[in-house]
Write a protein that holds these residues in place. Structure first.
Motif, PDB file in Angstrom:
ATOM      1  N   UNK A  72      24.872 100.574 -20.497  1.00  0.00           N
ATOM      2  CA  UNK A  72      24.493 101.215 -21.749  1.00  0.00           C
ATOM      3  C   UNK A  72      25.503 102.310 -22.026  1.00  0.00           C
ATOM      4  N   UNK A  73      26.225 102.178 -23.120  1.00  0.00           N
ATOM      5  CA  UNK A  73      27.298 103.125 -23.410  1.00  0.00           C
ATOM      6  C   UNK A  73      27.148 103.690 -24.816  1.00  0.00           C
ATOM      7  N   UNK A  74      27.650 104.888 -24.980  1.00  0.00           N
ATOM      8  CA  UNK A  74      27.750 105.481 -26.310  1.00  0.00           C
ATOM      9  C   UNK A  74      29.206 105.427 -26.719  1.00  0.00           C
ATOM     10  N   UNK A  75      29.471 104.840 -27.880  1.00  0.00           N
ATOM     11  CA  UNK A  75      30.845 104.592 -28.321  1.00  0.00           C
ATOM     12  C   UNK A  75      31.070 105.264 -29.670  1.00  0.00           C
ATOM     13  N   UNK A  76      32.233 105.896 -29.806  1.00  0.00           N
ATOM     14  CA  UNK A  76      32.639 106.481 -31.075  1.00  0.00           C
ATOM     15  C   UNK A  76      34.105 106.207 -31.328  1.00  0.00           C
ATOM     16  N   UNK A  77      34.582 106.505 -32.541  1.00  0.00           N
ATOM     17  CA  UNK A  77      35.977 106.241 -32.879  1.00  0.00           C
ATOM     18  C   UNK A  77      36.212 104.771 -33.121  1.00  0.00           C
ATOM     19  N   UNK A 109      36.138 106.570 -28.019  1.00  0.00           N
ATOM     20  CA  UNK A 109      35.430 107.394 -27.030  1.00  0.00           C
ATOM     21  C   UNK A 109      34.289 106.569 -26.447  1.00  0.00           C
ATOM     22  N   UNK A 110      34.245 106.476 -25.126  1.00  0.00           N
ATOM     23  CA  UNK A 110      33.240 105.666 -24.446  1.00  0.00           C
ATOM     24  C   UNK A 110      32.602 106.494 -23.343  1.00  0.00           C
ATOM     25  N   UNK A 111      31.277 106.599 -23.369  1.00  0.00           N
ATOM     26  CA  UNK A 111      30.540 107.309 -22.315  1.00  0.00           C
ATOM     27  C   UNK A 111      29.488 106.379 -21.726  1.00  0.00           C
ATOM     28  N   UNK A 112      29.530 106.180 -20.423  1.00  0.00           N
ATOM     29  CA  UNK A 112      28.534 105.355 -19.739  1.00  0.00           C
ATOM     30  C   UNK A 112      27.260 106.176 -19.551  1.00  0.00           C
ATOM     31  N   UNK A 113      26.169 105.730 -20.165  1.00  0.00           N
ATOM     32  CA  UNK A 113      24.885 106.418 -20.040  1.00  0.00           C
ATOM     33  C   UNK A 113      24.073 105.878 -18.872  1.00  0.00           C
ATOM     34  N   UNK A 162      31.485  95.026 -18.055  1.00  0.00           N
ATOM     35  CA  UNK A 162      30.352  95.112 -18.981  1.00  0.00           C
ATOM     36  C   UNK A 162      30.641  96.121 -20.087  1.00  0.00           C
ATOM     37  N   UNK A 163      31.255  97.243 -19.722  1.00  0.00           N
ATOM     38  CA  UNK A 163      31.647  98.243 -20.720  1.00  0.00           C
ATOM     39  C   UNK A 163      32.621  97.631 -21.721  1.00  0.00           C
TER      40      UNK A 163
END
Length: 379
Positions: A19-24, A30-34, A342-343
């Motif tokens: 589960x990732x939060x993606x921006x840009x 920008x990718x953050x693994x939650x 997966x990301x």
């Protein structure tokens, strides 16, 4: 946007969910693994998948039932990974590869991933994108590897030449030149390097009578000795000499290939540990050999990911063959190596939603960059 990436590779270890939060978009991605977790298949289902990958015949009814069962497992993984966390609005599902026929001159390739996205979307109640490989194949590409573009925008460096080396069931590499260079994306290349864990895992299962599924940390192999002569013999296989773009799978590096390796090992009177040491070195040697043959230059740093990145003996053998190159993991660059694939499929789904092409023709051999994936909206 919060996106779930789902991936099960050729090792069929289970479903990796991220589960990732993606921006840009691309350069500002920008990718953050939650959250990340692996959800094993039920033992009977895993055995059936491995049998099909090994060439077992299925009726159409049995194929439909297998497709549904895999989709159900993927949907459960998607729902489980976001428990007690903000809900995702998109799923990118690679599915489970059961057959891959590489593209050859004059013949379009074929790659089948099952675990249908429309059922995942209906069960998880989240828009799902799947079937990522088909559009690249239709454009004349191999349909693999697809991760070099996400790798490029997550893991490239302004000064370093890097190789991102995934070691799943099959190994694949993405070569990333410094992103400060003009036209740097056109210099990216990638290919399937050959066996990753596929032969090792099959050998461990056979030698342990099914009690083990992999050699943890490479501890068993580390007690053996490498038969250099056999590694050289196995590296003479045509695949390793073929120039990229190229892709492969269990259709080549599977049970039949292992049986031939084991026959060689028996003739040379190798112990079980010697066989595992030699197979481990075969994977490491195939990676190093492909770098020397096909890279425009050797990298400054190699970042490993996938299950094989945790194999300490494999890491040592790769360092032995590439002694002047720093070898680390993608964790050291801020991307979790266990869930990097997966990301990557979460990123590919995110790009598809924004109508950004996801393939790199320099890696897959496609005639042009194309949108990847079939979108299954909720009804």
């Amino acid at each position: 946007m919060k996106v779930i990436g789902l991936m099960s590779g050729t090792s069929v270890d289970g479903i990796d969910a991220a589960l990732v939060e993606i921006g840009g978009t691309t350069l500002d991605l920008r990718v953050e693994l939650l959250a990340g977790a692996t959800y094993p298949y039920p033992a009977e289902l895993r055995s059936q998948i491995l049998a099909v990958c090994g060439g077992a015949k299925l009726s159409m009814l049995e194929l439909a039932e297998l497709d549904d069962a895999i989709a159900g497992c993927f949907a459960k993984a998607a729902m489980a990974i976001q428990a007690d966390l903000p809900a995702a609005t998109l799923i990118g599902s690679h599915g489970q590869t059961v057959f891959h026929r590489p593209t050859t001159p004059g013949a379009m390739g074929y790659s089948l991933q099952i675990g249908r996205g429309e059922l995942i979307a209906a069960l998880a109640q989240i828009t799902t994108i799947d079937n990522f490989r088909a559009a690249d194949i239709a454009a004349g590409g191999q349909g693999a590897p697809l991760v070099p573009k996400p790798d490029a925008y997550m893991l490239s460096h302004p000064r370093e030449h890097r190789c991102i080396q995934n070691i799943g069931g099959i190994g694949n590499v993405a070569y990333l030149p410094p992103n400060s260079q003009p036209d740097w994306e056109r210099q990216i290349c990638g290919w399937d390097t050959g066996p990753g864990n596929s032969l090792l895992d099959l050998a461990v299962a056979h030698l342990s009578d099914g009690k083990l599924t992999f050699d943890r940390d490479g501890a068993w192999a580390a007690t053996g000795s490498v038969c250099v002569r056999l590694v050289a013999k196995w590296l003479a296989q045509d695949y390793f000499r073929a120039a990229p773009p190229k892709s492969t799978g269990r259709e080549l590096f599977g049970a039949e290939y292992l049986h031939a390796c084991m026959a060689d090992a028996t003739a040379d009177r190798l112990s079980d540990a010697d066989l595992l040491a030699t197979l481990t070195d075969f994977t490491a040697s195939s990676i190093a050999d492909s770098y020397h043959r096909f890279l425009p230059r050797l990298p400054d740093r190699i970042l490993l990911c996938g299950g094989g990145s945790r194999n300490l003996y494999l890491h040592r053998r790769l360092q032995h063959h590439l002694p002047k190159i720093e070898i680390a993991t993608t964790d050291d660059a801020g991307i979790n190596g266990d869930y990097k694939e997966a990301i990557a499929f979460a990123v590919l789904a995110y790009w598809r939603e924004r109508e950004i092409p996801g393939n790199l023709p320099t890696a897959t051999g496609a005639k042009q960059a194309v949108l990847l994936g079939d979108v299954h909206h909720l009804q």
